[in-house]
Write a protein that holds these residues in place. Structure first.
Motif, mmCIF file in Angstrom:
data_model
loop_
_atom_site.group_PDB
_atom_site.id
_atom_site.type_symbol
_atom_site.label_atom_id
_atom_site.label_comp_id
_atom_site.label_asym_id
_atom_site.label_seq_id
_atom_site.Cartn_x
_atom_site.Cartn_y
_atom_site.Cartn_z
ATOM 1 N N MET A 1 0.850 -1.195 0.000
ATOM 2 C CA MET A 1 0.000 0.000 0.000
ATOM 3 C C MET A 1 0.885 1.244 0.000
ATOM 4 O O MET A 1 1.455 1.616 1.039
ATOM 5 N N ASP A 2 0.990 1.875 -1.152
ATOM 6 C CA ASP A 2 1.892 3.012 -1.321
ATOM 7 C C ASP A 2 1.465 4.250 -0.548
ATOM 8 O O ASP A 2 2.265 5.165 -0.335
ATOM 9 N N HIS A 3 0.200 4.297 -0.121
ATOM 10 C CA HIS A 3 -0.277 5.491 0.576
ATOM 11 C C HIS A 3 0.036 5.466 2.066
ATOM 12 O O HIS A 3 -0.239 6.429 2.781
ATOM 13 N N HIS B 1 2.760 5.429 5.105
ATOM 14 C CA HIS B 1 4.142 5.877 5.285
ATOM 15 C C HIS B 1 4.624 5.613 6.715
ATOM 16 O O HIS B 1 3.814 5.417 7.631
#
Length: 215
Positions: free
Chosen positions: A1-3, A5
């Motif tokens: 999941m790139d969103h 952080h």
């Protein structure tokens, strides 16, 4: 999941500071809480507002309060087939599983959610009137309370409605069968409070006079 952080550095730093100090100083207590489970004496239903710090107000330690926070510290009425299950689930767990002795509804000054409800009732918040507004539909719970404060001078309506939010929630709590049963059996008591953020004041709801008095 790139969103997703990593945690911001300042929060990592604060965590490490807590772990090295407060946790280390009370590690036996934390391990006891983990091993024996929680036994809170009270549930507190408060607002999500970051300025309302429930544990600080009462000087509470971990394990003392079962805390549920939502917009404007509201309790919906008992609706098993409705969609407002987050707060209802927390109340059910606190009363039937944790057997808390007290449920406290804590309102506060300068509440943004209450102001939103007030703006809706005055026709000043079209965005909140949209069916897609989660905040607006949640604040519908408080709309009946506006009828009780609409004759108050407008500059005082927000504070009056903040306190009415506490009263509405106390009334709605008694629509839950397991809450009513515990109250009638004198196993549970309900309490309404309102705190003034700027002054650090605390007021308690007195049902006999339908008013709030300083603690």
């Amino acid at each position: 999941m790139d969103h997703v952080h990593p945690l911001p550095a300042y929060l990592v730093q604060r965590y490490k500071g807590w772990k090295a100090t407060k946790y280390e100083e009370n590690s036996a207590w934390y391990r006891r809480l983990a091993d024996e489970g929680q036994r809170p004496r009270a549930m507190v239903i408060s607002c999500c507002d970051s300025r309302v710090h429930v544990t600080s107000i009462f000087g509470a330690d971990q394990g003392e309060f079962f805390i549920h926070r939502n917009i404007a510290n509201l309790v919906p009425s008992y609706e098993p087939d409705g969609n407002q299950h987050g707060t209802s689930a927390a109340i059910e767990y606190a009363v039937t599983a944790l057997n808390v002795a007290h449920v406290i509804v804590l309102g506060h000054s300068q509440c943004g959610g209450v102001q939103g409800c007030l703006d809706m009732c005055h026709g000043r918040a079209p965005a909140l009137e949209e069916t897609t507004s989660f905040v607006g539909r949640w604040m519908d719970i408080l709309r009946p309370g506006f009828d009780l404060v609409k004759d108050v001078p407008e500059e005082n309506q927000a504070r009056a409605l903040e306190k009415e939010a506490v009263v509405v929630s106390l009334k709605n709590l008694m629509t839950f069968p397991f809450v009513q049963s515990a109250v009638e059996a004198k196993q549970l008591s309900l309490h309404g409070l309102w705190t003034d953020i700027g002054e650090g004041g605390l007021e308690s709801y007195e049902p006999a006079t339908n008013s709030f008095v300083k603690v």
